[in-house]
Motif scaffolding. Structure first.
Motif, PDB file in Angstrom:
ATOM      1  N   TRP A 584       0.855  -1.183   0.000  1.00  0.00           N
ATOM      2  CA  TRP A 584       0.000   0.000   0.000  1.00  0.00           C
ATOM      3  C   TRP A 584       0.890   1.232   0.000  1.00  0.00           C
ATOM      4  CZ3 TRP A 584      -5.520  -0.257   0.437  1.00  0.00           C
ATOM      5  CH2 TRP A 584      -6.027  -1.565   0.509  1.00  0.00           C
ATOM      6  N   ILE A 585       0.544   2.210  -0.822  1.00  0.00           N
ATOM      7  CA  ILE A 585       1.404   3.364  -1.070  1.00  0.00           C
ATOM      8  C   ILE A 585       0.600   4.644  -0.885  1.00  0.00           C
ATOM      9  CG2 ILE A 585       2.942   4.482  -2.721  1.00  0.00           C
ATOM     10  CD1 ILE A 585       2.898   1.758  -4.285  1.00  0.00           C
ATOM     11  N   ALA A 586       1.042   5.505   0.030  1.00  0.00           N
ATOM     12  CA  ALA A 586       0.459   6.841   0.192  1.00  0.00           C
ATOM     13  C   ALA A 586       1.324   7.838  -0.568  1.00  0.00           C
ATOM     14  CB  ALA A 586       0.386   7.213   1.668  1.00  0.00           C
ATOM     15  N   THR A 587       0.680   8.817  -1.202  1.00  0.00           N
ATOM     16  CA  THR A 587       1.409   9.739  -2.084  1.00  0.00           C
ATOM     17  C   THR A 587       1.458  11.152  -1.515  1.00  0.00           C
ATOM     18  OG1 THR A 587      -0.553  10.321  -3.400  1.00  0.00           O
ATOM     19  CG2 THR A 587       0.735   8.407  -4.102  1.00  0.00           C
ATOM     20  N   ASP A 588       2.462  11.893  -1.988  1.00  0.00           N
ATOM     21  CA  ASP A 588       2.674  13.293  -1.615  1.00  0.00           C
ATOM     22  C   ASP A 588       3.018  14.083  -2.867  1.00  0.00           C
ATOM     23  OD1 ASP A 588       3.224  15.705  -0.426  1.00  0.00           O
ATOM     24  OD2 ASP A 588       5.154  15.092   0.410  1.00  0.00           O
ATOM     25  N   ALA A 589       2.029  14.212  -3.755  1.00  0.00           N
ATOM     26  CA  ALA A 589       2.241  14.960  -4.997  1.00  0.00           C
ATOM     27  C   ALA A 589       1.755  16.397  -4.896  1.00  0.00           C
ATOM     28  CB  ALA A 589       1.539  14.262  -6.171  1.00  0.00           C
ATOM     29  N   GLY A 590       1.063  16.742  -3.808  1.00  0.00           N
ATOM     30  CA  GLY A 590       0.755  18.133  -3.541  1.00  0.00           C
ATOM     31  C   GLY A 590      -0.274  18.762  -4.449  1.00  0.00           C
ATOM     32  N   HIS A 591      -1.417  18.126  -4.621  1.00  0.00           N
ATOM     33  CA  HIS A 591      -2.520  18.713  -5.413  1.00  0.00           C
ATOM     34  C   HIS A 591      -2.066  19.027  -6.833  1.00  0.00           C
ATOM     35  CE1 HIS A 591      -6.636  20.076  -5.333  1.00  0.00           C
ATOM     36  NE2 HIS A 591      -6.323  21.261  -5.826  1.00  0.00           N
ATOM     37  N   ARG A 592      -1.274  18.124  -7.384  1.00  0.00           N
ATOM     38  CA  ARG A 592      -0.737  18.312  -8.732  1.00  0.00           C
ATOM     39  C   ARG A 592      -1.863  18.401  -9.753  1.00  0.00           C
ATOM     40  NH1 ARG A 592       3.532  14.495 -11.922  1.00  0.00           N
ATOM     41  NH2 ARG A 592       4.969  15.800 -10.789  1.00  0.00           N
ATOM     42  N   GLY A 593      -1.806  19.427 -10.587  1.00  0.00           N
ATOM     43  CA  GLY A 593      -2.786  19.591 -11.650  1.00  0.00           C
ATOM     44  C   GLY A 593      -4.206  19.674 -11.140  1.00  0.00           C
ATOM     45  N   GLY A 594      -4.381  20.114  -9.875  1.00  0.00           N
ATOM     46  CA  GLY A 594      -5.721  20.180  -9.311  1.00  0.00           C
ATOM     47  C   GLY A 594      -6.245  18.861  -8.809  1.00  0.00           C
ATOM     48  N   LEU A 595      -5.403  17.811  -8.776  1.00  0.00           N
ATOM     49  CA  LEU A 595      -5.831  16.490  -8.320  1.00  0.00           C
ATOM     50  C   LEU A 595      -5.264  16.211  -6.931  1.00  0.00           C
ATOM     51  CD1 LEU A 595      -5.343  14.456 -11.614  1.00  0.00           C
ATOM     52  CD2 LEU A 595      -7.395  15.604 -10.773  1.00  0.00           C
ATOM     53  N   ASN A 596      -6.018  15.466  -6.161  1.00  0.00           N
ATOM     54  CA  ASN A 596      -5.668  15.208  -4.768  1.00  0.00           C
ATOM     55  C   ASN A 596      -4.783  13.976  -4.620  1.00  0.00           C
ATOM     56  OD1 ASN A 596      -7.309  17.378  -4.122  1.00  0.00           O
ATOM     57  ND2 ASN A 596      -9.086  16.103  -3.677  1.00  0.00           N
ATOM     58  N   ASP A 597      -4.041  13.936  -3.511  1.00  0.00           N
ATOM     59  CA  ASP A 597      -3.240  12.765  -3.164  1.00  0.00           C
ATOM     60  C   ASP A 597      -4.137  11.617  -2.746  1.00  0.00           C
ATOM     61  OD1 ASP A 597      -0.432  13.281  -3.515  1.00  0.00           O
ATOM     62  OD2 ASP A 597      -0.615  14.823  -1.972  1.00  0.00           O
ATOM     63  N   GLY A 598      -3.526  10.416  -2.644  1.00  0.00           N
ATOM     64  CA  GLY A 598      -4.348   9.271  -2.302  1.00  0.00           C
ATOM     65  C   GLY A 598      -3.549   8.089  -1.800  1.00  0.00           C
ATOM     66  N   LEU A 599      -4.267   6.986  -1.585  1.00  0.00           N
ATOM     67  CA  LEU A 599      -3.707   5.713  -1.152  1.00  0.00           C
ATOM     68  C   LEU A 599      -3.924   4.695  -2.261  1.00  0.00           C
ATOM     69  CD1 LEU A 599      -2.432   4.033   1.181  1.00  0.00           C
ATOM     70  CD2 LEU A 599      -4.780   3.488   1.890  1.00  0.00           C
ATOM     71  N   TYR A 600      -2.871   3.950  -2.595  1.00  0.00           N
ATOM     72  CA  TYR A 600      -2.873   3.011  -3.709  1.00  0.00           C
ATOM     73  C   TYR A 600      -2.457   1.636  -3.195  1.00  0.00           C
ATOM     74  CZ  TYR A 600      -2.812   7.267  -6.591  1.00  0.00           C
ATOM     75  OH  TYR A 600      -3.105   8.475  -7.164  1.00  0.00           O
ATOM     76  N   VAL A 601      -2.814   0.611  -3.940  1.00  0.00           N
ATOM     77  CA  VAL A 601      -2.412  -0.747  -3.577  1.00  0.00           C
ATOM     78  C   VAL A 601      -1.898  -1.446  -4.825  1.00  0.00           C
ATOM     79  CG1 VAL A 601      -4.772  -1.660  -3.891  1.00  0.00           C
ATOM     80  CG2 VAL A 601      -3.132  -2.897  -2.449  1.00  0.00           C
ATOM     81  N   VAL A 602      -0.843  -2.268  -4.638  1.00  0.00           N
ATOM     82  CA  VAL A 602      -0.252  -2.987  -5.766  1.00  0.00           C
ATOM     83  C   VAL A 602       0.196  -4.365  -5.293  1.00  0.00           C
ATOM     84  CG1 VAL A 602       1.987  -1.869  -5.336  1.00  0.00           C
ATOM     85  CG2 VAL A 602       1.545  -2.949  -7.547  1.00  0.00           C
ATOM     86  N   PRO A 603      -0.162  -5.436  -6.011  1.00  0.00           N
ATOM     87  CA  PRO A 603       0.346  -6.771  -5.658  1.00  0.00           C
ATOM     88  C   PRO A 603       1.855  -6.846  -5.862  1.00  0.00           C
ATOM     89  CG  PRO A 603      -1.602  -6.929  -7.060  1.00  0.00           C
ATOM     90  CD  PRO A 603      -1.169  -5.502  -7.088  1.00  0.00           C
ATOM     91  N   LEU A 604       2.524  -7.561  -4.965  1.00  0.00           N
ATOM     92  CA  LEU A 604       3.965  -7.736  -5.051  1.00  0.00           C
ATOM     93  C   LEU A 604       4.365  -9.006  -5.783  1.00  0.00           C
ATOM     94  CD1 LEU A 604       4.991  -6.625  -1.459  1.00  0.00           C
ATOM     95  CD2 LEU A 604       5.280  -5.359  -3.589  1.00  0.00           C
ATOM     96  N   GLY A 605       3.434  -9.902  -6.004  1.00  0.00           N
ATOM     97  CA  GLY A 605       3.733 -11.154  -6.678  1.00  0.00           C
ATOM     98  C   GLY A 605       2.564 -11.600  -7.523  1.00  0.00           C
ATOM     99  N   GLY A 606       2.773 -12.685  -8.260  1.00  0.00           N
ATOM    100  CA  GLY A 606       1.709 -13.245  -9.080  1.00  0.00           C
ATOM    101  C   GLY A 606       1.502 -12.484 -10.373  1.00  0.00           C
ATOM    102  N   PRO A 607       0.485 -12.852 -11.129  1.00  0.00           N
ATOM    103  CA  PRO A 607       0.277 -12.254 -12.448  1.00  0.00           C
ATOM    104  C   PRO A 607      -0.120 -10.785 -12.401  1.00  0.00           C
ATOM    105  CG  PRO A 607      -1.545 -13.706 -11.869  1.00  0.00           C
ATOM    106  CD  PRO A 607      -0.476 -13.930 -10.840  1.00  0.00           C
ATOM    107  N   GLU A 608      -0.577 -10.276 -11.250  1.00  0.00           N
ATOM    108  CA  GLU A 608      -0.979  -8.870 -11.154  1.00  0.00           C
ATOM    109  C   GLU A 608       0.081  -7.996 -10.491  1.00  0.00           C
ATOM    110  OE1 GLU A 608      -4.932  -8.519  -9.538  1.00  0.00           O
ATOM    111  OE2 GLU A 608      -5.738  -8.791 -11.547  1.00  0.00           O
ATOM    112  N   ARG A 609       1.282  -8.540 -10.321  1.00  0.00           N
ATOM    113  CA  ARG A 609       2.378  -7.716  -9.787  1.00  0.00           C
ATOM    114  C   ARG A 609       2.540  -6.473 -10.664  1.00  0.00           C
ATOM    115  NH1 ARG A 609       7.521  -7.546  -7.167  1.00  0.00           N
ATOM    116  NH2 ARG A 609       9.159  -6.699  -8.506  1.00  0.00           N
ATOM    117  N   GLY A 610       2.510  -5.317 -10.026  1.00  0.00           N
ATOM    118  CA  GLY A 610       2.638  -4.062 -10.757  1.00  0.00           C
ATOM    119  C   GLY A 610       1.326  -3.403 -11.108  1.00  0.00           C
ATOM    120  N   ARG A 611       0.206  -4.065 -10.858  1.00  0.00           N
ATOM    121  CA  ARG A 611      -1.095  -3.465 -11.171  1.00  0.00           C
ATOM    122  C   ARG A 611      -1.494  -2.503 -10.045  1.00  0.00           C
ATOM    123  NH1 ARG A 611      -7.208  -6.078 -11.527  1.00  0.00           N
ATOM    124  NH2 ARG A 611      -8.181  -4.201 -12.408  1.00  0.00           N
TER     125      ARG A 611
END
Length: 684
Positions: A584-611
């Motif tokens: 899980w990844i929290a971001t600090d892009a600072g309202h870039r382009g009028g868009l808000n920061d957020g929390l993201y999730v990415v699999p570390l293994g298997g066929p969806e690694r990187g999604r």
């Protein structure tokens, strides 16, 4: 705009955050010259140049370099499915789209509620928050401002935790309607001191509806501020450079500040990183001791009065009078929430720099390893390996032993070597011909207790001027190393490199395989595997898992996954793991382009690694911080909502979380499924 698009911005001065955040959190650090002027050449470049010379001269040039590449594996092993992970154990939700509105967005089937926010009571005798009548006395018993890192320490009996939150910095123009930057009042300054530090808050799960609730509890809850006594421990404690007129022995200091991220130890304490401490001090030009002057420059301490004029009300912040007071901040702090009467500790053995945080892994032989990042452009990754071994068990004797583990050991800095020819690292972020940015590396020892491994520096010098020690040792300058997290089961280490839009500019390091883009505005995530899966080892292999940014750009990489199926992510900051194979990844892009920061999730293994998928977004002007991933909930720190350039206390840019015409308040939120089910469900 589709869920995977991200606006591309012009390149130049750091453009991701508002001027308010830049000024009050870090003193416009990204607009200044980088403090690292060591000229360290990325080691991969040195190696490639040596190979070239060997081809011309006929051999011998690599004799001294060969040990740094002596590894059993030249590439990071393929990511296996984690032991104990359920097949298909990925969160099933529809990614939320980018959002720029003043709200928190969560996926369909999820809901959130505010646990506690700035000014809410922590202690039972705390008064209700009154924005127009803030006082030091009230704030010292209330939840602090701009909460960042968040941790949960379980209490016996189940469904009760002690939540520990860092309070990184104050934004006075948004705190006080009558704040005078030229001459702030003593009440304003002292109230801000009480808003810094950390909060310990009892959190319980309701037996009625299963939701989490924060309690103003008299037994467990605690506020730690800029006036709380701390103990200095470790090899540099008592050093002449830590002594002041108020503390002639150099072993005790008042307060902690600029607390950014942190970590929870296996023995139930919480580590907190003191980061942008340079903001508090005035008159660096009045310091006469040459090593101290250079140390202040290396840490970005400025000349003249401080931005907040703290020196007006406490002379310890006047470096002309107390030059060593600066050395007493910038450490890893440890608190024991299970013992509310305990004295917090600052650990000198872990080095002094702009700590993002520290996270613990346990080696096979029982020694503990703390991983750390120094959050500034062209700074370094570090780790500490203890001398003593951890004792299992929750009894008091074992805990007290373990609470001493960070007092003695070896401090290291990281050197990275890429395995691709220099011509394939052209600064645009396109992977080299072998398909990945990867290579090998070495942990360079800087000091072991009183012994320095850096010529010309004593042990005390290494711990107090750690950046200089890493410069001389030849560590690799990185793109703002922030959270560095070892996976609790695999031991692989993941590091968030947030951004560095100065890489490749005149007079500073250019791209290398571990930092492959010039003007790196979007950051990347590094995956590191130490030799023999032993976190105490001095050799490792590494690769970049994500090279963040607009998926449509050829200069981005999502672990080889189909980029048309990912959510765009920029400026990774804080990292966490769930019980399955997900980062899980929290971001600090600072309202870039009028868009808000957020929390993201990415699999570390298997066929969806990187999604990568966007799980939530925070309100306008806010930063997403300190995620805690539980089995059926997520905690997120919503920091500095409404912190936009045009905002002030009379005309706020956000009214979150209370709505109406209320003032914005940083807060911790709890997210869960509306049906109360587990966060991660096994797919059919």
């Amino acid at each position: 705009m589709s869920a995977r698009q991200l606006p591309l911005l012009s390149i130049g001065r750091h453009v991701l955050r508002s001027a308010l955040t830049c000024s009050f959190r870090c003193g416009d650090a990204c607009a200044q010259d980088a403090p690292n002027t060591s000229g360290n050449t990325p080691f991969g470049t040195v190696l490639r140049e040596a190979i070239s010379r060997r081809a011309v001269l006929g051999g011998g040039a690599l004799a001294l370099l060969a040990p740094s590449t002596d590894l059993t594996a030249r590439t990071v092993p393929a990511a296996p499915r984690l032991s104990g992970a359920e097949p298909g154990g990925h969160p099933d939700f529809e990614p939320v789209p980018p959002d720029g509105r003043d709200r928190v967005t969560v996926p369909a089937g999820f809901e959130y509620e505010v646990l506690i926010g700035w000014g809410d009571p922590v202690l039972p005798d705390a008064p209700p928050f009154d924005f127009d009548r803030q006082t030091e006395s009230a704030q010292s018993r209330q939840f602090g401002v701009n909460n960042d890192y968040c941790a949960l320490v379980p209490l016996p009996g189940g469904d009760r935790w002690l939540m520990v939150s860092n309070h990184e910095y104050a934004t006075e123009p948004l705190m006080y309607p009558d704040w005078d930057p030229a001459a702030p009042s003593e009440e304003h300054v002292r109230t801000a001191w009480a808003a810094y530090g950390m909060s310990v808050v009892l959190v319980e799960r309701s037996s009625r509806d299963g939701r989490l609730r924060a309690r103003a509890d008299g037994r467990w809850n605690r506020r730690i501020t800029l006036t709380t006594p701390f103990e200095l421990r470790g090899p540099a404690a008592g050093s002449p450079r830590l002594r002041t007129s108020a503390d002639p022995e150099g072993r005790h200091v008042l307060g902690t500040m600029a607390n950014c991220s942190g970590g929870t130890t296996p023995w139930g304490t919480v580590l907190s990183g003191e980061e942008n401490v340079h903001m508090a001090f005035a008159y660096a030009e009045r310091v006469t001791d040459p090593p101290t002057r250079e140390g202040l420059r290396r840490h970005g301490f400025a000349e003249g009065a401080s931005p907040r004029a703290w020196e007006t009300y406490d002379t310890r912040f006047d470096l002309g009078r107390e030059p060593n007071e600066a050395h007493r901040f910038g450490w890893i702090v440890e608190i024991d929430p299970l013992r509310p009467d305990s004295v917090p500790v600052k650990h000198t053995a872990l080095g002094r720099f702009k700590h993002e945080g520290a996270n613990i892994s346990v080696a096979p032989d029982g020694r503990v390893v703390a991983y750390m990042g120094d959050d500034e452009r062209f700074e370094y990754l570090y780790k500490f390996v203890s001398d003593e071994r951890m004792r299992e068990g929750d009894d008091r004797r074992s805990r007290e032993h373990n609470k001493r583990l960070l007092d003695s050991g070896t401090l290291y800095a990281a050197r990275f070597t890429g395995d691709s020819p220099a011509r394939e690292i052209d600064g645009r972020g396109k992977p080299p011909r072998d398909g990945e940015f990867d290579g090998t590396g070495t942990w360079i020892p800087l000091a072991h207790n009183d012994r320095s491994f850096v010529p010309g520096m004593t042990g005390d010098d290494v711990y107090i001027f750690t950046r200089r020690a890493a410069d001389l040792a030849g560590a690799t300058p990185m793109d703002r190393p922030e959270d560095v997290q070892p996976h609790p089961r695999t031991g692989r280490v993941y590091a968030a490199l947030t951004n560095n839009d100065y890489r490749g500019a005149a007079g500073v390091p250019g791209p290398d395989e571990a930092n492959p883009r010039t003007r790196n505005r979007d950051g990347h995530i590094l995956e590191l595997c130490e030799r023999g899966d032993d976190p105490a080892a001095e050799r490792f292999v590494w690769r970049l898992m994500l090279v963040c940014g607009d998926p449509r750009s050829p200069g981005t990489y999502y672990a080889g996954f189909d980029k048309s199926r990912v959510s765009a992510i920029s400026c990774p900051d804080n990292l966490a793991f769930d019980e399955h194979d997900n980062l899980w990844i929290a971001t600090d892009a600072g309202h870039r382009g009028g868009l808000n920061d957020g929390l993201y999730v990415v699999p570390l293994g298997g066929p969806e690694r990187g999604r990568v998928r966007r799980f939530l977004t925070v309100p306008t002007g806010a930063e997403c911080c300190g995620p805690v991933i539980g089995p059926d909930f997520v905690l997120v720190s919503v920091q500095h909502p409404g912190e936009l350039p045009e905002a002030d206390a009379r005309d706020p840019a956000s009214h979150w979380p209370d709505g109406g015409d209320s003032q914005p308040r940083a807060a911790v939120i709890a997210v869960r499924r509306t049906d109360g089910g587990p966060l991660v469900r096994r797919r059919p």
